[in-house]
Design a protein around this motif. Structure first.
Motif, PDB file in Angstrom:
ATOM      1  N   TYR A  84       0.833  -1.212   0.000  1.00 35.37           N
ATOM      2  CA  TYR A  84       0.000   0.000   0.000  1.00 35.37           C
ATOM      3  C   TYR A  84       0.866   1.260   0.000  1.00 35.37           C
ATOM      4  N   LEU A  85       1.853   1.292   0.874  1.00 31.35           N
ATOM      5  CA  LEU A  85       2.724   2.470   0.957  1.00 31.35           C
ATOM      6  C   LEU A  85       3.579   2.618  -0.303  1.00 31.35           C
ATOM      7  N   LEU A  86       4.021   1.494  -0.835  1.00 28.98           N
ATOM      8  CA  LEU A  86       4.801   1.525  -2.075  1.00 28.98           C
ATOM      9  C   LEU A  86       3.963   2.087  -3.215  1.00 28.98           C
ATOM     10  N   LEU A  87       2.725   1.635  -3.300  1.00 35.86           N
ATOM     11  CA  LEU A  87       1.835   2.104  -4.353  1.00 35.86           C
ATOM     12  C   LEU A  87       1.541   3.598  -4.199  1.00 35.86           C
ATOM     13  N   LEU A  88       1.326   4.044  -2.967  1.00 33.20           N
ATOM     14  CA  LEU A  88       1.107   5.473  -2.725  1.00 33.20           C
ATOM     15  C   LEU A  88       2.306   6.290  -3.187  1.00 33.20           C
ATOM     16  N   ARG A  89       3.498   5.816  -2.900  1.00 37.25           N
ATOM     17  CA  ARG A  89       4.724   6.523  -3.287  1.00 37.25           C
ATOM     18  C   ARG A  89       4.820   6.666  -4.810  1.00 37.25           C
ATOM     19  N   VAL A  90       4.566   5.580  -5.501  1.00 38.88           N
ATOM     20  CA  VAL A  90       4.658   5.600  -6.963  1.00 38.88           C
ATOM     21  C   VAL A  90       3.596   6.530  -7.553  1.00 38.88           C
ATOM     22  N   ILE A  91       2.363   6.400  -7.083  1.00 39.52           N
ATOM     23  CA  ILE A  91       1.283   7.236  -7.604  1.00 39.52           C
ATOM     24  C   ILE A  91       1.555   8.702  -7.327  1.00 39.52           C
ATOM     25  N   ALA A  92       1.959   9.025  -6.084  1.00 38.43           N
ATOM     26  CA  ALA A  92       2.193  10.422  -5.713  1.00 38.43           C
ATOM     27  C   ALA A  92       3.294  11.049  -6.557  1.00 38.43           C
ATOM     28  N   SER A  93       4.398  10.326  -6.785  1.00 39.82           N
ATOM     29  CA  SER A  93       5.509  10.889  -7.552  1.00 39.82           C
ATOM     30  C   SER A  93       5.098  11.184  -8.991  1.00 39.82           C
ATOM     31  N   HIS A  94       4.276  10.324  -9.580  1.00 42.98           N
ATOM     32  CA  HIS A  94       3.854  10.545 -10.959  1.00 42.98           C
ATOM     33  C   HIS A  94       2.727  11.572 -11.053  1.00 42.98           C
ATOM     34  N   VAL A  95       1.917  11.676 -10.004  1.00 42.84           N
ATOM     35  CA  VAL A  95       0.889  12.729  -9.977  1.00 42.84           C
ATOM     36  C   VAL A  95       1.537  14.105  -9.918  1.00 42.84           C
ATOM     37  N   VAL A  96       2.627  14.250  -9.183  1.00 40.77           N
ATOM     38  CA  VAL A  96       3.348  15.528  -9.135  1.00 40.77           C
ATOM     39  C   VAL A  96       3.777  15.939 -10.542  1.00 40.77           C
ATOM     40  N   VAL A  97       4.361  15.007 -11.275  1.00 42.67           N
ATOM     41  CA  VAL A  97       4.834  15.305 -12.632  1.00 42.67           C
ATOM     42  C   VAL A  97       3.663  15.639 -13.552  1.00 42.67           C
ATOM     43  N   ALA A  98       2.629  14.813 -13.529  1.00 40.37           N
ATOM     44  CA  ALA A  98       1.468  15.058 -14.390  1.00 40.37           C
ATOM     45  C   ALA A  98       0.775  16.364 -14.007  1.00 40.37           C
ATOM     46  N   GLY A  99       0.691  16.652 -12.706  1.00 45.74           N
ATOM     47  CA  GLY A  99       0.054  17.890 -12.257  1.00 45.74           C
ATOM     48  C   GLY A  99       0.802  19.124 -12.709  1.00 45.74           C
ATOM     49  N   HIS A 100       2.122  19.106 -12.606  1.00 45.86           N
ATOM     50  CA  HIS A 100       2.909  20.253 -13.073  1.00 45.86           C
ATOM     51  C   HIS A 100       2.795  20.423 -14.589  1.00 45.86           C
ATOM     52  N   ALA A 101       2.834  19.308 -15.315  1.00 44.10           N
ATOM     53  CA  ALA A 101       2.692  19.379 -16.770  1.00 44.10           C
ATOM     54  C   ALA A 101       1.326  19.935 -17.157  1.00 44.10           C
ATOM     55  N   ALA A 102       0.279  19.506 -16.459  1.00 50.37           N
ATOM     56  CA  ALA A 102      -1.070  20.009 -16.734  1.00 50.37           C
ATOM     57  C   ALA A 102      -1.172  21.488 -16.442  1.00 50.37           C
ATOM     58  N   SER A 103      -0.524  21.921 -15.376  1.00 48.58           N
ATOM     59  CA  SER A 103      -0.543  23.341 -15.014  1.00 48.58           C
ATOM     60  C   SER A 103       0.155  24.193 -16.059  1.00 48.58           C
ATOM     61  N   TYR A 104       1.283  23.728 -16.549  1.00 47.58           N
ATOM     62  CA  TYR A 104       2.036  24.491 -17.555  1.00 47.58           C
ATOM     63  C   TYR A 104       1.261  24.623 -18.867  1.00 47.58           C
ATOM     64  N   PHE A 105       0.575  23.576 -19.262  1.00 50.07           N
ATOM     65  CA  PHE A 105      -0.071  23.591 -20.574  1.00 50.07           C
ATOM     66  C   PHE A 105      -1.578  23.812 -20.509  1.00 50.07           C
ATOM     67  N   GLY A 106      -2.090  24.106 -19.325  1.00 52.76           N
ATOM     68  CA  GLY A 106      -3.487  24.513 -19.192  1.00 52.76           C
ATOM     69  C   GLY A 106      -4.499  23.450 -19.546  1.00 52.76           C
ATOM     70  N   ILE A 107      -4.186  22.199 -19.228  1.00 54.62           N
ATOM     71  CA  ILE A 107      -5.130  21.115 -19.513  1.00 54.62           C
ATOM     72  C   ILE A 107      -5.519  20.434 -18.196  1.00 54.62           C
ATOM     73  N   MET A 108      -6.426  19.484 -18.270  1.00 54.73           N
ATOM     74  CA  MET A 108      -6.918  18.750 -17.098  1.00 54.73           C
ATOM     75  C   MET A 108      -7.276  19.728 -15.976  1.00 54.73           C
ATOM     76  N   SER A 109      -8.138  20.670 -16.297  1.00 49.94           N
ATOM     77  CA  SER A 109      -8.486  21.721 -15.350  1.00 49.94           C
ATOM     78  C   SER A 109      -9.082  21.184 -14.054  1.00 49.94           C
ATOM     79  N   SER A 154      -0.437  23.247 -29.217  1.00 50.09           N
ATOM     80  CA  SER A 154      -0.754  21.809 -29.053  1.00 50.09           C
ATOM     81  C   SER A 154      -0.519  21.412 -27.603  1.00 50.09           C
ATOM     82  N   PRO A 155      -1.365  21.889 -26.701  1.00 49.81           N
ATOM     83  CA  PRO A 155      -1.110  21.665 -25.269  1.00 49.81           C
ATOM     84  C   PRO A 155      -1.049  20.194 -24.871  1.00 49.81           C
ATOM     85  N   TRP A 156      -1.898  19.359 -25.476  1.00 46.67           N
ATOM     86  CA  TRP A 156      -1.852  17.953 -25.103  1.00 46.67           C
ATOM     87  C   TRP A 156      -0.557  17.288 -25.578  1.00 46.67           C
ATOM     88  N   LEU A 157      -0.096  17.690 -26.751  1.00 47.89           N
ATOM     89  CA  LEU A 157       1.188  17.172 -27.227  1.00 47.89           C
ATOM     90  C   LEU A 157       2.316  17.635 -26.310  1.00 47.89           C
TER      91      LEU A 157
END
Length: 363
Positions: free
Chosen positions: A9-34, A312-315
């Motif tokens: 459970y903790l391992l899975l949380l760690r993996v998900i959280a680290s990738h959510v940080v990256v996806a969240g920052h990318a979404a913020s920069y390109f104005g998607i996934m509001s 091309s924000p999604w690209l």
């Protein structure tokens, strides 16, 4: 010891959280996934950092508790292990971006010119970022503040949980001085001068202690499940959201409460969470998660500043996310994956300064 379900459970949380940080920052920069960004919701990437602090506190408390039973494991062993874990991936990233940003921003104005200098670089090498210091993260690598906070919390908690073994006097006084310095970081952070994440870190540490407590074990599992469900629903209560979408005491606790209850519940389960076929993949992803956190932001900042993918924000989102993963894997293959080898090599060079043998961490 942790049972398999809690470990998964903790391992899975760690993996998900680290990738959510990256996806969240990318979404913020390109104005998607509001839906993942303020004001539609608190920033997903910031909420993931709250999860990190809970996991960090839990893991360090568990580690100290387990190692304390090992003969010869002391505060200096703990600090050396933690320093290698933190700095072996960190320093190469700092050096890499010190060079790259020189070339990145020759034709484009640097977004943080005040923080791209030798003084700030040195401050970041020693993680002198939170209060009472006022140093900024180096260059465009803004997430480094959280790494610094965790480092000083390690120093503070380690001496509370472990003792300094017999060693040279100047080593002992140096360790005590470092601990005294960590007190100011810890107290100021808990008092609200940081982002109120120190509180979450200690809740994580306390959760480990609760998993062993006989009183907490008497709480019915259905009560824990109900509490986890109710506190998860609180995440959708707008009045608990932080004013700027990042951090606040109320929001930090809102994210943390279901983590506490689900972790306590997980500690009672006698099965596995991650299917055997996926275990290797999840463990591999966890091994580069720290490097991913360290290295992704400056790359995204530069690509965004150049104006690439403006139409091309999604690209752009997929390009910077994939680029961050490739960069992190490249760096981790040299440093994070091998940090224990470097640690053991370094220990043999400095073993004369302390009389406690190095141990191999399970993390």
């Amino acid at each position: 010891m942790l049972n398999r379900f809690t470990s998964d459970y903790l391992l899975l949380l760690r993996v998900i959280a680290s990738h959510v940080v990256v996806a969240g920052h990318a979404a913020s920069y390109f104005g998607i996934m509001s839906f993942s960004q303020w004001p539609n919701s608190p920033y997903f990437q910031s909420s993931a950092v709250i999860v990190f602090f809970f996991l960090s506190g839990f893991t360090i408390a568990w580690l100290c508790d387990c190692r304390r039973k090992d003969s010869g494991y002391s505060y200096q062993n703990f600090l050396f292990d933690r320093a290698c874990r933190i700095f072996i991936p960190l320093i190469p990233v700092l050096i890499l971006y010190a060079v790259l940003e020189y070339f990145f921003y020759r034709s484009i104005r640097h977004p943080y010119p005040y923080s791209y200098n030798l003084e700030t670089f040195i401050a970041n090498v020693f993680l002198l970022l939170p209060q009472p210091f006022s140093n900024a993260p180096f260059g465009t690598n803004r997430p480094l503040w959280s790494v610094a906070q965790e480092w000083w919390l390690y120093i503070f908690y380690g001496l509370l949980a472990l003792s300094i073994s017999k060693t040279h006097r100047y080593v002992k006084w140096g360790l005590l001085g470092l601990f005294c310095l960590s007190i100011s970081f810890t107290v100021l952070d808990i008092a609200g001068r940081g982002k109120d994440l120190g509180i979450i870190w200690f809740i994580g540490a306390g959760t480990w202690l609760l998993t062993k407590n006989t009183v907490s074990k008497k709480i019915p599992s259905y009560a824990l499940a109900g509490a986890a469900t109710l506190t998860t629903l609180l995440i959708f209560v707008h009045s608990l959201w932080p004013e700027d979408g990042t951090y606040s005491v109320a929001w930090n606790l809102t994210i943390t409460a279901p983590l506490v209850f689900t972790t306590l519940l997980a500690s009672r389960l006698k099965t596995t969470l991650i299917p055997k076929v996926a275990t290797g993949t999840i463990e591999y992803m966890s091994q580069y998660s720290y490097t991913l956190y360290l290295s992704h932001y400056p790359l995204m900042e530069f690509i965004y500043r150049t104006g690439y993918f403006k139409d091309s924000p999604w690209l752009g989102f997929f390009a910077v996310t994939l680029g961050s993963l490739v960069l992190a894997l490249s760096l981790a293959s040299v440093f994070e994956f091998r940090y224990k080898q470097y640690r053991n090599f370094l220990w043999t060079r400095i073993a004369g300064f302390t009389r406690s043998p190095v141990t191999t961490e399970s993390r």
